[in-house]
Design an enzyme around this catalytic site. Structure first.
Site, PDB file in Angstrom:
ATOM      1  N   GLY A  16       0.840  -1.217   0.000  1.00  0.00           N
ATOM      2  CA  GLY A  16       0.000   0.000   0.000  1.00  0.00           C
ATOM      3  C   GLY A  16       0.858   1.243   0.000  1.00  0.00           C
ATOM      4  O   GLY A  16       2.061   1.173  -0.264  1.00  0.00           O
ATOM      5  N   ASN A  17       0.256   2.382   0.266  1.00  0.00           N
ATOM      6  CA  ASN A  17       1.019   3.626   0.384  1.00  0.00           C
ATOM      7  C   ASN A  17       0.362   4.530   1.419  1.00  0.00           C
ATOM      8  O   ASN A  17      -0.678   4.185   1.978  1.00  0.00           O
ATOM      9  CB  ASN A  17       1.147   4.306  -0.987  1.00  0.00           C
ATOM     10  CG  ASN A  17      -0.205   4.670  -1.561  1.00  0.00           C
ATOM     11  OD1 ASN A  17      -0.929   5.472  -0.989  1.00  0.00           O
ATOM     12  ND2 ASN A  17      -0.560   4.049  -2.693  1.00  0.00           N
ATOM     13  N   HIS A  18       0.995   5.685   1.669  1.00  0.00           N
ATOM     14  CA  HIS A  18       0.565   6.528   2.786  1.00  0.00           C
ATOM     15  C   HIS A  18      -0.561   7.500   2.436  1.00  0.00           C
ATOM     16  O   HIS A  18      -0.865   8.380   3.236  1.00  0.00           O
ATOM     17  CB  HIS A  18       1.756   7.337   3.311  1.00  0.00           C
ATOM     18  CG  HIS A  18       2.760   6.489   4.023  1.00  0.00           C
ATOM     19  ND1 HIS A  18       2.447   5.797   5.161  1.00  0.00           N
ATOM     20  CD2 HIS A  18       4.056   6.210   3.746  1.00  0.00           C
ATOM     21  CE1 HIS A  18       3.504   5.126   5.561  1.00  0.00           C
ATOM     22  NE2 HIS A  18       4.499   5.357   4.716  1.00  0.00           N
TER      23      HIS A  18
ATOM     24  N   ALA B 128      -4.062   7.625  -5.116  1.00  0.00           N
ATOM     25  CA  ALA B 128      -2.673   7.183  -5.266  1.00  0.00           C
ATOM     26  C   ALA B 128      -2.720   5.682  -5.545  1.00  0.00           C
ATOM     27  O   ALA B 128      -2.612   4.856  -4.640  1.00  0.00           O
ATOM     28  CB  ALA B 128      -1.898   7.480  -3.996  1.00  0.00           C
TER      29      ALA B 128
END
Ligand code: CTP
Length: 403
Positions: free
Chosen positions: A212-214, A280
């Site tokens: 995943g990402n932030h 994102a």
């Protein structure tokens, strides 16, 4: 959520018997999420008490220029009150007050506030049937409408005089829905459908792990709120996020992976007028997803990744009437890279975030952006809240689609 939510509503009450109904009007405004203050003419206090109204509105009620009951007499500033209001509703509006409004008389606080207010003004006449039809009243209505004020027509029914006819103030619930409809009807994105993507995507490795990402989803949620407040019907397709929004104009479609986001976006894209892709999205995902939890037996683990589908580019390929907006997060050669993406993905507008800018990016409540449109116009903004960035973005889109 009502379009009135968060709005400052100033209710002006004048001396008509229908003033007794303003207690429920205040309740309905408060229930719709609005902040309500009340200003009344001195004689309106004979019909409904300031105590009732201040209790319901949770604000002091204003009726004179000076608060005489107070030992340290306080000046009630009509200019501040007028400027505080996002909407000024005068209900009930008597023939006397309407005539004074039409002629610029300001011999009480309500009238002085009316002259100071810059916001939209609604008035709900309440008077006996012959007064309602008198040429003088008709002239007042006409003059006030020529000032841009909006009349909420009186209805027919039994009047305080015992006569039956036109002149009854519209019922409180009808006043509220009249104002809601009027505002919605004038909003720049009314009848427009907007698709927005937000948040990160999670790409499964095994049943318990993901890549995943932030991304917090904040930017996309602010764009959704702004678009909805401007009258659009919003489809918000969001990856996993803690952000929340409840709004009658926003339909939230939660997804997890890039593929799910791709599928949902394509489900809706053909029906929308504007698409803003702020999510994102993971660029890569594990080629194989383990069906069982991967055990830590081996000293190293290699995951083979494959590209996800580029959702934005896929929309650029098929778009017809839609106005398409993408985001670009860059660390170097920002302008050139963003311009390249705008062209490659066939966008109308790209929003550039530079990771070099402090306060810009994923988790913060602020962002610093530059807009680049397909005509080559470049607008650089200062650091501001994501809510303000969303407003700037929608203003830009509105000016482009109306150009
Ligand atoms: N985007 C998308 N689908 C993907 C990847 C990105 O829709 N699989 C969208 C994002 O929502 C954003 C835009 O593409 O609006 C730009 O994403 P970014 O990651 O900055 O650009 P890429 O085109 O993926 O290029 P690169 O990562 O090489 O900079």
């Amino acid at each position: 959520m009502s379009i009135l939510s968060g709005k400052n509503i100033l209710l002006g009450i004048t001396a008509g018997i229908a003033a007794y109904k303003t207690a429920s009007l205040v309740r309905l405004f408060v229930k719709s999420g609005a902040h309500v203050k009340v200003v009344m003419t001195p004689s309106a206090k004979d019909f409904v008490t300031p105590l009732t109204l201040s209790t319901l509105s949770k604000h002091p009620v204003y009726s004179s220029f000076v608060n005489e009951e107070d030992d340290n007499a306080v000046w009630n500033n009509h200019v501040d009150l007028g400027l505080w209001a996002d909407i000024f509703v005068i209900a009930p509006a008597t023939a006397n007050t309407l005539s004074k409004m039409a002629n610029g008389t300001s011999d009480n606080l309500l009238l002085a506030t009316y002259l100071s207010a810059k916001c939209p003004v609604y008035f709900a006449p309440a008077m006996d049937l012959d007064m309602y039809k008198h040429p003088s009243s008709l002239q007042s209505f006409k003059t006030l409408e020529s000032f841009g004020n909006v009349m909420i027509p009186a209805t027919s029914g039994e009047l305080a005089s015992g006569l039956v006819g036109e002149g009854r103030m519209a019922e409180p619930k009808d006043i509220v829905s009249f104002i809601e409809h009027d505002i919605l009807g004038k909003l720049p994105l009314r009848n427009k459908k907007v698709l927005i993507t937000a948040g990160p995507t999670h790409e499964a490795i095994d049943p318990v792990r993901f890549i995943g990402n932030h991304s917090s989803g904040k930017m996309g949620f602010e764009i959704a709120k702004s678009a909805a407040n401007l009258g659009a019907e919003v489809i918000l397709i969001t990856g996993p996020t803690h952000e929340k929004v409840v709004h009658s104009q926003i339909n939230i479609i939660p997804v997890t992976s890039a593929q799910e986001m791709y599928d949902e976006v394509h489900n809706y894209f053909k029906t929308v007028d504007i698409a803003v892709l702020s999510a994102a999205v993971a660029d890569f995902k594990p080629k194989e997803v383990a069906t069982q939890k991967i055990k830590k037996k081996a000293p190293t683990l290699t995951l083979e990744l494959e590209k996800t589908k580029d959702i934005l580019a896929s929309l650029g390929d098929i778009k017809k009437q839609q106005y398409l907006v993408g985001f670009a997060l860059e660390t170097n050669n920002e302008l050139e890279n963003a311009k390249g993406k705008l062209k490659r993905k066939n966008l109308n507008l790209i929003v550039l975030n530079s990771l070099k800018d402090k306060g810009a990016g994923f988790k913060s409540n602020t962002n610093k952006v530059t807009f680049i449109d397909d005509k080559g116009d470049i607008t650089e903004f200062q650091l501001k809240s994501k809510a303000k960035v969303a407003e700037d973005l929608l203003n830009k889109i509105i000016s482009q689609i109306n150009a």
